[in-house]
Design an enzyme around this catalytic site. Structure first.
Site, PDB file in Angstrom:
ATOM      1  N   ALA B  47      -5.601   2.624  17.562  1.00 43.94           N
ATOM      2  CA  ALA B  47      -4.310   3.302  17.423  1.00 43.94           C
ATOM      3  C   ALA B  47      -3.126   2.336  17.387  1.00 43.94           C
ATOM      4  CB  ALA B  47      -4.156   4.342  18.537  1.00 43.94           C
ATOM      5  N   ARG B  86      -4.606   8.183   8.408  1.00 46.43           N
ATOM      6  CA  ARG B  86      -5.467   8.648   9.511  1.00 46.43           C
ATOM      7  C   ARG B  86      -4.682   9.702  10.283  1.00 46.43           C
ATOM      8  NH1 ARG B  86      -9.202   4.858  11.691  1.00 46.43           N
ATOM      9  NH2 ARG B  86     -10.183   6.726  12.464  1.00 46.43           N
ATOM     10  N   GLN B 193     -18.191   0.151  16.547  1.00 47.90           N
ATOM     11  CA  GLN B 193     -17.090  -0.734  16.963  1.00 47.90           C
ATOM     12  C   GLN B 193     -17.397  -1.457  18.275  1.00 47.90           C
ATOM     13  OE1 GLN B 193     -16.722   2.467  16.041  1.00 47.90           O
ATOM     14  NE2 GLN B 193     -14.912   2.768  14.773  1.00 47.90           N
ATOM     15  N   ASP B 234      -6.211   7.560  21.203  1.00 48.62           N
ATOM     16  CA  ASP B 234      -5.577   7.707  19.888  1.00 48.62           C
ATOM     17  C   ASP B 234      -4.396   8.661  19.934  1.00 48.62           C
ATOM     18  OD1 ASP B 234      -8.473   6.756  19.320  1.00 48.62           O
ATOM     19  OD2 ASP B 234      -7.309   6.295  17.527  1.00 48.62           O
ATOM     20  N   LYS B 245     -11.995   7.947  20.497  1.00 49.67           N
ATOM     21  CA  LYS B 245     -13.207   7.834  19.663  1.00 49.67           C
ATOM     22  C   LYS B 245     -14.276   8.828  20.101  1.00 49.67           C
ATOM     23  CE  LYS B 245     -13.704   5.779  16.804  1.00 49.67           C
ATOM     24  NZ  LYS B 245     -13.359   6.441  15.516  1.00 49.67           N
TER      25      LYS B 245
END
Lengths: 343, 343
Positions: B47, B86, B193, B234, B245
């Protein structure tokens, strides 16, 4: 019906599950050591399938003996080879014990009779497995309502048994009863049995399946997209605590937090009355590269430290019921399991 | 110090995170549309990093304009391009708003001044991000004791920010204070990730990290191998509900079930006071092939149905504290967030 493992032309034959879904390859082994290696390498996996494969492998090993001078010693060597393959699934030891009982009963018979008796017992274990799964399916189907969506973890399907499956056997039986049942499959890292095997065998049967990563199950539960959870088991303790594929405990905690029933589907051979509770179940730790690599593809720094427990234990208070071929055991499990096992 | 994104020679430069850990490639863009595409394709993600990259991309877009006839319209086109990249990370919209405020203030200045003002603001946002992360780190470090092991999910590290990181910034600050802290990293499917980025950046800094699959976190919590959980965010609603996530909600439920403190580490720009609670946060749904494939490798039947939500929401009652650059907000969150945001 999809068949996972069988005996034919003096060989143990099995679908090589490490190659699915890209390739459907039948592995054929006429050396029991290769059968044991196939279990270690997870060409065949799933607690009931491991048990049956070990029984067939033991029969193969004895049938191939040319000198019978050291029969007892050879039988011990063969069974010990299989006992060392995977430590958690108790069905393996249960199957070995059934083979040993026949061997001990027949040890003084003539050799062709011994060979035939062991092969007959292994084939019987295999055929029984199918009937057991169908019975698990029939008991479990009563727990599912028309229109429900079931989450499953790993593969407790035809590919984890001789045929039909335990958790997926319940789905198949409910659909056979005319119910509309959808499945959500956790991909089940590290070895992706959900993505590779569960999706493959359900699609083959025309059953509605949706794949998710393991990390999405909680989200879908909270979004009310999952009505029931059904998974298999590798070993069930006397109090109902259940070892199953790593991640099962997490799914059970998430199901409880979202008031979703969580069921185990497993044959009675998965119950280990010698184990008082789940803390005593041995948990297999597997190779770090199963986490670092996916099908040969490196997905992390190559030397990063890794933990790779193959199983976890779900405590009995997280389990709504254990679906067996003799009915559904419910809490308090120590009593219901004693009853269902005839103990 | 590892730097994720910066402005140099009239270009936006960033570490292409889709190539890590195998390749360390610096992507260089002199077209704002390419910067926006890089956000969509997750060459840069996290973010705070998304916010900074969008700000730099907007400055780039304006700096490259040759005709200034339609300046207002062009500014709108450029910002809208970034706004569409996004939907979940609110820092993106926060950064766009900061750029818009400068544009509106300077819109009647001469053009070279407008260009310089926008670039200055973007560079300021980037530099502030580093200071903010260090402040988050200092507040968060007080929550960690010497010898503790911290689980983190996804990557809320240097690579998710301009440098230093939020959740991993807390780890770095605690270690800088002389504490011995170990990290367990969830691999974080589908895009890995944790495996690819968190392990890489922690190893680069010599921080002790162990990789697990997402399905193993619950097991390790129950085995008492995890003392604290710290993750990024986020978007945080006014009541503390936090989007992060996919899989974060599951980790939080498991932490609560095992009495393990669960912390969010995020800058105040992640808080969206216009959102009353988590149910209103938009959740990005991404391409099914991110689940079916891993780095181009098919891991499931190729047409299998998939769900792929990129985020989930963790309710405030599962959160032990939200670590910001202004201190740690605690329950009741509506009040503590109001106070910390100066609202």
């Amino acid at each position: 019906m999809l068949r996972t493992v069988w005996f034919e032309d003096g060989k143990v034959k099995l679908i090589d599950q490490t190659k699915l879904p890209q390739q459907e390859i039948i592995a054929q082994y006429d050396d029991y050591k290769e059968v044991a290696r196939a279990i270690v390498d997870m060409e065949v996996r799933g607690a009931p399938a491991i048990g049956v494969t070990a029984a067939l492998g033991i029969a193969l090993g004895i049938c191939k003996l040319v000198s019978l001078e050291n029969l007892k010693k050879d039988f011990l060597t063969i069974t010990e080879t299989f006992a060392k393959t995977r430590p958690t699934a108790v069905n393996l030891f249960w199957a070995i014990n059934r083979m040993r009982a026949v061997f001990e009963k027949e040890v003084n018979s003539d050799i062709s009779h011994i060979k035939q008796s062991l092969l007959d017992e292994a084939l019987k274990i295999a055929e029984e497995d199918i009937l057991i799964n169908q019975s698990i399916g029939n008991y479990g189907a009563k727990l599912l309502r028309d229109g429900e969506t079931v989450l499953t973890h790993c593969n407790a399907g035809a590919l984890a048994t001789v045929a039909y499956g335990t958790a997926l056997g319940v789905i198949r039986a409910a659909i056979a009863e005319g119910k509309n049942i959808k499945v959500i499959a956790d991909e089940t890292r590290p070895l992706l049995q959900g993505a590779r095997l569960t999706c493959w065998e359900l699609e083959k049967d025309g059953i509605d399946v949706t794949l998710i990563t393991d990390s999405m199950a909680g989200y879908l539960m909270k979004e009310k997209k999952i009505d029931k959870v059904i998974v298999g088991a590798d070993r069930i303790a006397a109090n109902g605590d259940t070892a199953n594929k790593i991640g099962t405990y997490s799914v059970a905690v998430l199901a409880k937090a979202n008031n979703i029933p969580f069921y185990i589907a497993a044959p009675i051979s998965t119950i280990d009355l010698s184990i008082n509770d789940g803390s005593k179940i041995p948990i297999e730790q597997r190779n770090a590269d199963e986490v670092r690599f996916i099908d040969g593809l490196l997905v992390a720094p190559k030397d990063v430290k890794v933990k790779n427990p193959a199983f976890d234990v779900t405590e009995n208070e997280l389990i709504s019921g254990i679906i067996t071929e003799k009915g559904v055991a419910r809490a308090p499990y120590r009593q219901s399991i004693k009853k269902i096992t005839g103990g």
